[in-house]
Write an enzyme that holds these catalytic residues in place. Structure first.
Site, PDB file in Angstrom:
ATOM      1  N   HIS A 122       0.825  -1.216   0.000  1.00 36.45           N
ATOM      2  CA  HIS A 122       0.000   0.000   0.000  1.00 36.45           C
ATOM      3  C   HIS A 122       0.852   1.256   0.000  1.00 36.45           C
ATOM      4  CE1 HIS A 122      -3.791  -1.839   2.089  1.00 36.45           C
ATOM      5  NE2 HIS A 122      -3.321  -2.624   1.148  1.00 36.45           N
ATOM      6  N   ARG A 147      -0.345  -0.656  -4.669  1.00 36.22           N
ATOM      7  CA  ARG A 147      -1.645   0.014  -4.576  1.00 36.22           C
ATOM      8  C   ARG A 147      -1.403   1.487  -4.312  1.00 36.22           C
ATOM      9  NH1 ARG A 147      -6.438  -0.702  -0.017  1.00 36.22           N
ATOM     10  NH2 ARG A 147      -5.396   1.055   0.954  1.00 36.22           N
ATOM     11  N   TYR A 159      -9.668   7.826   4.415  1.00 36.56           N
ATOM     12  CA  TYR A 159      -9.244   6.471   4.747  1.00 36.56           C
ATOM     13  C   TYR A 159      -8.115   5.998   3.832  1.00 36.56           C
ATOM     14  CZ  TYR A 159      -9.787   1.559   5.915  1.00 36.56           C
ATOM     15  OH  TYR A 159      -9.586   0.284   6.340  1.00 36.56           O
ATOM     16  N   ASP A 220      -7.983   1.190  -4.691  1.00 39.48           N
ATOM     17  CA  ASP A 220      -9.128   0.719  -3.900  1.00 39.48           C
ATOM     18  C   ASP A 220     -10.110   1.867  -3.720  1.00 39.48           C
ATOM     19  OD1 ASP A 220     -10.854  -0.498  -2.135  1.00 39.48           O
ATOM     20  OD2 ASP A 220      -9.286  -1.220  -0.775  1.00 39.48           O
ATOM     21  N   HIS A 222     -13.048   1.481  -2.094  1.00 44.61           N
ATOM     22  CA  HIS A 222     -13.776   1.286  -0.830  1.00 44.61           C
ATOM     23  C   HIS A 222     -15.285   1.481  -0.934  1.00 44.61           C
ATOM     24  CE1 HIS A 222      -9.640   1.864   0.998  1.00 44.61           C
ATOM     25  NE2 HIS A 222     -10.050   0.702   1.436  1.00 44.61           N
ATOM     26  N   GLU A 246     -10.568  -1.706  -7.284  1.00 44.04           N
ATOM     27  CA  GLU A 246     -11.159  -2.557  -6.251  1.00 44.04           C
ATOM     28  C   GLU A 246     -12.409  -1.931  -5.637  1.00 44.04           C
ATOM     29  OE1 GLU A 246      -8.319  -3.411  -3.193  1.00 44.04           O
ATOM     30  OE2 GLU A 246      -9.874  -3.980  -1.764  1.00 44.04           O
ATOM     31  N   GLU A 272     -13.931  -8.291  -0.485  1.00 47.54           N
ATOM     32  CA  GLU A 272     -13.328  -8.457   0.850  1.00 47.54           C
ATOM     33  C   GLU A 272     -14.385  -8.471   1.949  1.00 47.54           C
ATOM     34  OE1 GLU A 272     -10.714  -4.971   0.753  1.00 47.54           O
ATOM     35  OE2 GLU A 272     -11.899  -4.115   2.360  1.00 47.54           O
ATOM     36  N   ARG A 293     -11.643 -11.060  -4.001  1.00 52.28           N
ATOM     37  CA  ARG A 293     -10.890 -10.387  -2.947  1.00 52.28           C
ATOM     38  C   ARG A 293     -11.018 -11.023  -1.566  1.00 52.28           C
ATOM     39  NH1 ARG A 293      -7.193  -7.899  -1.921  1.00 52.28           N
ATOM     40  NH2 ARG A 293      -7.938  -6.075  -0.822  1.00 52.28           N
ATOM     41  N   GLU A 349      -2.346  -9.431  -1.564  1.00 53.87           N
ATOM     42  CA  GLU A 349      -2.119  -8.182  -0.819  1.00 53.87           C
ATOM     43  C   GLU A 349      -1.270  -8.502   0.409  1.00 53.87           C
ATOM     44  OE1 GLU A 349      -5.716  -6.569   0.854  1.00 53.87           O
ATOM     45  OE2 GLU A 349      -4.863  -4.567   1.040  1.00 53.87           O
ATOM     46  N   TRP A 412     -19.229   2.985   2.803  1.00 52.62           N
ATOM     47  CA  TRP A 412     -17.835   2.582   2.980  1.00 52.62           C
ATOM     48  C   TRP A 412     -17.240   2.380   1.624  1.00 52.62           C
ATOM     49  CZ3 TRP A 412     -13.313   2.180   4.574  1.00 52.62           C
ATOM     50  CH2 TRP A 412     -13.033   2.242   5.949  1.00 52.62           C
TER      51      TRP A 412
HETATM   52  C1  GCO Z   1      -7.859  -3.474   1.729  1.00 55.59           C
HETATM   53  C2  GCO Z   1      -8.989  -3.123   2.586  1.00 55.59           C
HETATM   54  C3  GCO Z   1      -8.675  -2.631   3.944  1.00 55.59           C
HETATM   55  C4  GCO Z   1      -9.942  -2.765   4.750  1.00 55.59           C
HETATM   56  C5  GCO Z   1      -9.724  -3.205   6.134  1.00 55.59           C
HETATM   57  C6  GCO Z   1     -11.046  -3.394   6.840  1.00 55.59           C
HETATM   58  O1  GCO Z   1      -8.073  -3.519   0.544  1.00 55.59           O
HETATM   59  O2  GCO Z   1      -6.795  -3.759   2.263  1.00 55.59           O
HETATM   60  O3  GCO Z   1      -9.920  -2.292   1.949  1.00 55.59           O
HETATM   61  O4  GCO Z   1      -8.230  -1.347   3.788  1.00 55.59           O
HETATM   62  O5  GCO Z   1     -10.641  -1.579   4.738  1.00 55.59           O
HETATM   63  O6  GCO Z   1      -9.000  -4.367   6.069  1.00 55.59           O
HETATM   64  O7  GCO Z   1     -10.929  -4.241   7.894  1.00 55.59           O
HETATM   65 MG    MG Z   2     -10.001  -3.064  -0.001  1.00 57.76          MG
END
Ligand code: GCO
Ligand code: MG
Length: 412
Positions: A122, A147, A159, A220, A222, A246, A272, A293, A349, A412
């Site tokens: 990241h 990323r 975030y 990402d 989110h 993502e 995820e 994911r 990741e 989110w």
């Molecule tokens: C990612 C995720 C994390 C999550 C977190 C939530 O792609 O790594 O989006 O940023 O937000 O793991 O628990």
């Molecule tokens: Mg993510």
């Protein structure tokens, strides 16, 4: 091989982790990760109050039967709490089976399909100079895929940007805030989708100009966009050749991805926050995504995630398992074994845990030259130092949430 002991260990070295430790009558132990970021104690109760009593005296060798019993037998199926609890049992049983066989788990899963797992890290920064430094640091650590997240002009706190990170004692400023922030209540962040959509393509243009066309770049979103906004972003990022975009839209509406797909060839990754194969059924069948994911920890363990990626393989969809620091070293190692064995591995990741976490969870997996490898110890290759874990009791922590300028809570 009867299970004689089942302990749930909660520890908070750099952040909270929930781990299940099973012991058999022959003294073999197995570990499973059940960490659900910001809702850890719900899974602790699910395990301690409802699952542990069912495990004592069961045959540790019967992994599939135990999975089906916990899943079908509960009546209340799926959901993040249930699936994290089942995951922990499943991972621990695979750890035991592989130790009993004297093999690293990936051998039991069919053996290695590759030399190592390409990992992405990241990089982030509130502005371009900070972002470029962060990309360079990741390259120096060996990452070959990165990323990219940045601040958006006009928004104070977003975030996933390292500059927002808390001071973390002896580790200095560490980008580890993504997992929940410690505190009595969740932190509030800002959001504005129009500013974001205007800004992100300019960032990727700058990154491509600076780092060239080869470096695989990921982003990402989110879950913050509507389908038409996601389509617009995918289209505007096409010139910068992303490895993936993502979580472009919220998880509840799989059909949204049809619209996104009609408008852009930017590859899509999602899932995820999904917790079962059934959450993916439609989007895999309709080929609306390119990468799965899920993490082993949140998708019912090795047994279920394996079924999911094998289903995805029929559609040329590959794995991109979730690997932020809220997946414990146990969960990370477990999914590395799976990733090494399956044919349709895509990318892993990998954010790296802090020194305190690594002292609690002793690991044999390696990260060299951008590639992860789970190691060759029997089992999944992670040990839990229970005394060390005991030094760090649970601390209340939450993921942040975000509001628009007018005060509306946003996705989110
Ligand atoms: C990612 C995720 C994390 C999550 C977190 C939530 O792609 O790594 O989006 O940023 O937000 O793991 O628990
Ligand atoms: Mg993510």
């Amino acid at each position: 091989m009867r299970i004689t002991k089942a302990e749930v260990v909660v520890t908070s070295p750099d952040r909270n982790f929930t781990t299940l430790k099973l012991t058999t009558e022959d003294g073999i132990t197995g570990l499973g990760d059940a960490t659900l970021n910001g809702r850890e104690l719900a899974v602790v109760s699910y395990l301690r109050d409802h699952v542990v009593p069912m495990l004592i005296d069961r045959d540790a060798a019967r992994i599939e039967d135990t999975w089906q019993l916990l899943y079908r037998g509960a009546y209340w199926r799926r959901g993040p709490v249930t699936m994290a609890a089942i995951a922990a049992v499943d991972i621990a049983l695979w750890d035991i089976k592989a130790k009993a066989a004297g093999m690293p788990l990936y051998q039991l899963l069919g053996g290695a399909s590759r030399e190592g797992l390409m990992a992405y890290g990241h990089a982030s920064g509130k502005d371009l100079p900070e972002l470029f430094d962060s990309i360079r640091e990741h390259q120096e650590q060996g990452y070959r895929s990165i990323r990219v997240q940045t601040g958006v002009p006009g928004l104070k706190s977003i975030y996933g940007i390292a500059s927002n990170a808390r001071l973390d004692g002896d580790q200095g400023v560490r980008y580890d805030h993504e997992p929940a922030q410690r505190g009595a209540l969740p932190a509030q962040e800002d959001w504005d989708t129009r500013s974001y959509l205007r800004h992100v393509p300019t960032v990727f243009e700058a990154v491509r100009n600076e780092f060239g066309p080869e470096l695989p770049l990921l982003h990402d979103a989110h879950h913050r966009m509507t389908p038409i906004q996601a389509a617009q972003l995918g289209k505007s990022l096409e010139p910068y050749d992303l490895f993936w975009l993502e979580d472009c839209t919220p998880a509840e509406n799989p059909e949204a991805l049809r619209l996104v797909r009609q408008h852009t060839t930017t590859p899509l990754a999602i899932g995820e926050v999904f917790n079962s194969l059934w959450d993916y059924q439609q989007i895999i069948r309709e080929q609306l995504i390119d990468y799965v994911r899920s993490a082993v920890t949140h998708t019912g363990g090795i047994s279920h995630l394996r079924k999911l990626v094998e289903y995805a393989a029929q559609y040329q969809i590959r794995s991109g398992f979730h690997g932020p620091t809220d997946i414990s070293p146990v969960g990370m190692a477990a999914q590395m074994h799976l990733g090494l064995a399956i044919h349709n591995f895509g990318i892993q990741e990998y954010m790296q845990h802090g020194a305190r976490t690594n002292a609690v969870f002793q690991q044999s997996f390696t990260f060299e030259d951008g590639l992860l490898h789970p190691g060759d110890q029997p089992g999944i290759g992670v040990d839990l130092d229970v005394d060390e874990a005991g030094k760090y009791p649970y601390e209340q922590a939450y993921l942040p949430y975000n509001r628009l300028a007018d005060g509306t809570v946003h996705d989110w």
